[in-house]
Design a protein around this motif. Structure first.
Motif, short mmCIF file in Angstrom:
data_model
loop_
_atom_site.label_atom_id
_atom_site.label_comp_id
_atom_site.label_asym_id
_atom_site.label_seq_id
_atom_site.Cartn_x
_atom_site.Cartn_y
_atom_site.Cartn_z
N GLU A 169 -4.48 -5.80 9.19
CA GLU A 169 -5.89 -6.08 8.89
C GLU A 169 -6.67 -4.85 8.47
OE1 GLU A 169 -7.87 -8.72 11.54
OE2 GLU A 169 -6.12 -10.03 11.68
N ALA A 170 -6.31 -3.68 9.00
CA ALA A 170 -7.00 -2.45 8.61
C ALA A 170 -6.75 -2.14 7.13
CB ALA A 170 -6.55 -1.28 9.48
N ALA A 171 -5.51 -2.29 6.69
CA ALA A 171 -5.20 -2.06 5.27
C ALA A 171 -5.89 -3.10 4.40
CB ALA A 171 -3.69 -2.09 5.05
N TYR A 172 -5.88 -4.34 4.84
CA TYR A 172 -6.55 -5.41 4.08
C TYR A 172 -8.04 -5.08 3.93
CZ TYR A 172 -7.89 -10.03 2.46
OH TYR A 172 -8.39 -11.06 1.71
N ALA A 173 -8.67 -4.67 5.03
CA ALA A 173 -10.10 -4.36 4.99
C ALA A 173 -10.38 -3.17 4.06
CB ALA A 173 -10.61 -4.05 6.41
N ALA A 174 -9.51 -2.18 4.07
CA ALA A 174 -9.69 -1.01 3.20
C ALA A 174 -9.61 -1.41 1.73
CB ALA A 174 -8.65 0.06 3.53
N PHE A 175 -8.65 -2.27 1.39
CA PHE A 175 -8.51 -2.72 0.00
C PHE A 175 -9.66 -3.65 -0.37
CE2 PHE A 175 -4.51 -0.69 0.20
CZ PHE A 175 -4.02 -0.58 -1.09
N ALA A 176 -10.05 -4.52 0.52
CA ALA A 176 -11.17 -5.45 0.25
C ALA A 176 -12.45 -4.67 -0.03
CB ALA A 176 -11.36 -6.41 1.43
N ALA A 177 -12.67 -3.58 0.69
CA ALA A 177 -13.86 -2.75 0.48
C ALA A 177 -13.88 -2.13 -0.91
CB ALA A 177 -13.94 -1.66 1.55
N ARG A 178 -12.69 -1.90 -1.50
CA ARG A 178 -12.60 -1.31 -2.84
C ARG A 178 -12.76 -2.33 -3.95
NH1 ARG A 178 -13.82 3.90 -2.87
NH2 ARG A 178 -13.08 4.78 -0.91
N LEU A 179 -12.60 -3.59 -3.61
CA LEU A 179 -12.78 -4.65 -4.62
C LEU A 179 -14.22 -5.12 -4.63
CD1 LEU A 179 -9.54 -6.78 -4.25
CD2 LEU A 179 -10.09 -5.13 -6.02
N ALA A 217 0.88 -1.18 0.00
CA ALA A 217 0.00 0.00 0.00
C ALA A 217 0.91 1.23 0.00
CB ALA A 217 -0.91 -0.02 1.21
N VAL A 218 1.30 1.66 -1.19
CA VAL A 218 2.27 2.75 -1.34
C VAL A 218 1.77 4.00 -0.61
CG1 VAL A 218 3.47 4.24 -2.99
CG2 VAL A 218 3.08 1.82 -3.55
N SER A 219 2.64 4.59 0.16
CA SER A 219 2.43 5.83 0.92
C SER A 219 1.53 5.68 2.14
CB SER A 219 1.91 6.97 0.04
OG SER A 219 2.92 7.41 -0.84
N ALA A 220 0.93 4.49 2.36
CA ALA A 220 0.00 4.32 3.47
C ALA A 220 0.67 3.97 4.79
CB ALA A 220 -1.05 3.27 3.13
N GLY A 221 1.98 3.85 4.79
CA GLY A 221 2.70 3.56 6.02
C GLY A 221 3.29 4.83 6.60
N ILE A 222 4.62 4.89 6.61
CA ILE A 222 5.30 6.02 7.25
C ILE A 222 5.08 7.35 6.52
CG2 ILE A 222 7.02 4.57 8.38
CD1 ILE A 222 9.03 5.37 6.25
N TYR A 223 4.57 7.30 5.27
CA TYR A 223 4.30 8.55 4.55
C TYR A 223 2.92 9.12 4.88
CZ TYR A 223 8.61 8.47 1.79
OH TYR A 223 9.93 8.51 1.39
N GLY A 224 2.16 8.41 5.71
CA GLY A 224 0.97 8.98 6.31
C GLY A 224 -0.29 9.08 5.48
N TRP A 225 -0.33 8.47 4.30
CA TRP A 225 -1.54 8.58 3.46
C TRP A 225 -2.67 7.80 4.14
CZ3 TRP A 225 -0.69 11.29 -1.14
CH2 TRP A 225 -1.85 11.56 -1.88
N PRO A 226 -3.85 8.38 4.28
CA PRO A 226 -4.97 7.64 4.89
C PRO A 226 -5.26 6.37 4.10
CG PRO A 226 -5.47 9.98 4.73
CD PRO A 226 -4.21 9.75 3.95
N VAL A 227 -5.31 5.25 4.80
CA VAL A 227 -5.36 3.95 4.13
C VAL A 227 -6.60 3.78 3.25
CG1 VAL A 227 -6.39 2.65 6.04
CG2 VAL A 227 -4.85 1.51 4.42
N ASP A 228 -7.73 4.32 3.64
CA ASP A 228 -8.93 4.19 2.80
C ASP A 228 -8.73 4.88 1.46
OD1 ASP A 228 -10.27 2.68 4.70
OD2 ASP A 228 -11.30 4.42 5.56
N ASP A 229 -8.14 6.06 1.48
CA ASP A 229 -7.90 6.79 0.24
C ASP A 229 -6.78 6.14 -0.57
OD1 ASP A 229 -8.67 8.99 -1.45
OD2 ASP A 229 -6.73 9.91 -0.95
N ALA A 230 -5.75 5.64 0.11
CA ALA A 230 -4.67 4.93 -0.59
C ALA A 230 -5.22 3.71 -1.31
CB ALA A 230 -3.57 4.53 0.39
N ALA A 231 -6.14 3.00 -0.66
CA ALA A 231 -6.77 1.82 -1.28
C ALA A 231 -7.59 2.22 -2.50
CB ALA A 231 -7.63 1.10 -0.25
N ARG A 232 -8.37 3.28 -2.36
CA ARG A 232 -9.19 3.75 -3.49
C ARG A 232 -8.32 4.07 -4.69
NH1 ARG A 232 -9.96 8.45 -5.75
NH2 ARG A 232 -8.86 9.60 -4.12
#
Length: 168
Positions: free
Chosen positions: A158-168, A120-135
């Motif tokens: 699991e939070a990142a996984y759930a965010a990406f799963a919601a977009r699929l 999840a590029v930028s969703a870690g230490i670069y602080g991008w909100p994971v829901d938007d990164a997933a979108r």
């Protein structure tokens, strides 16, 4: 059409033609995914990155850009390094994040890669909100014109996984 799959886990444990590294512009290693890929992949990745820095990437890789190196000891043929943008509340940098995925897929196509694993590029230490990164990640991969047959998003929690799963 590219198959998009999700995995909860460690990208350095994936088997794919190419693993995407959420790198910093220096290409010389760092924290998070970048540090993990350099550690597990061994010195061959850093040596390739140093050659790139000694050549046409003397100032480093620009945000949104992508470049490939060997995968060293990883179970892949290549590592595609991309520099994600840092998230900023007061500036829309989403096109730079879109570029990370587009450019990585462009490089994958040039290499002939058929399977590509992305963090999840930028969703870690670069602080991008994971829901938007997933979108952004899912929409960009879906819209891409690519020969890549499978894009696998390898998600660190699991939070990142759930965010990406919601977009699929």
């Amino acid at each position: 059409m590219t198959l998009i799959t999700l995995v909860l886990g460690d990208i350095t444990r994936q088997s794919a033609d190419a693993l995407v590294n959420a790198a910093n512009s220096s290409l010389l290693g760092g924290g998070g995914v970048d540090g993990a890929i350099h550690r597990r992949g061994g010195p061959a990745i850093l040596a390739d990155c140093r050659r790139l820095r000694a050549g046409h990437l003397g100032r480093g890789l620009a945000t949104g850009g992508a470049v490939a190196t060997t995968a060293g000891e990883l179970d892949a043929r290549w590592v595609i390094h991309t520099v994600g943008p840092r998230w900023a509340r007061d500036e829309d940098r989403s096109e730079l994040l879109v570029s990370c995925y587009r450019e990585s897929l462009r490089v994958a196509d040039e290499l002939g890669a058929r399977t590509v694993a992305f963090p999840a590029v930028s969703a870690g230490i670069y602080g991008w909100p994971v829901d938007d990164a997933a979108r952004i990640a899912v929409e960009t991969v879906r819209a891409a014109r690519t020969g890549v047959e499978e894009v696998r998003f390898v998600l660190f929690d699991e939070a990142a996984y759930a965010a990406f799963a919601a977009r699929l």
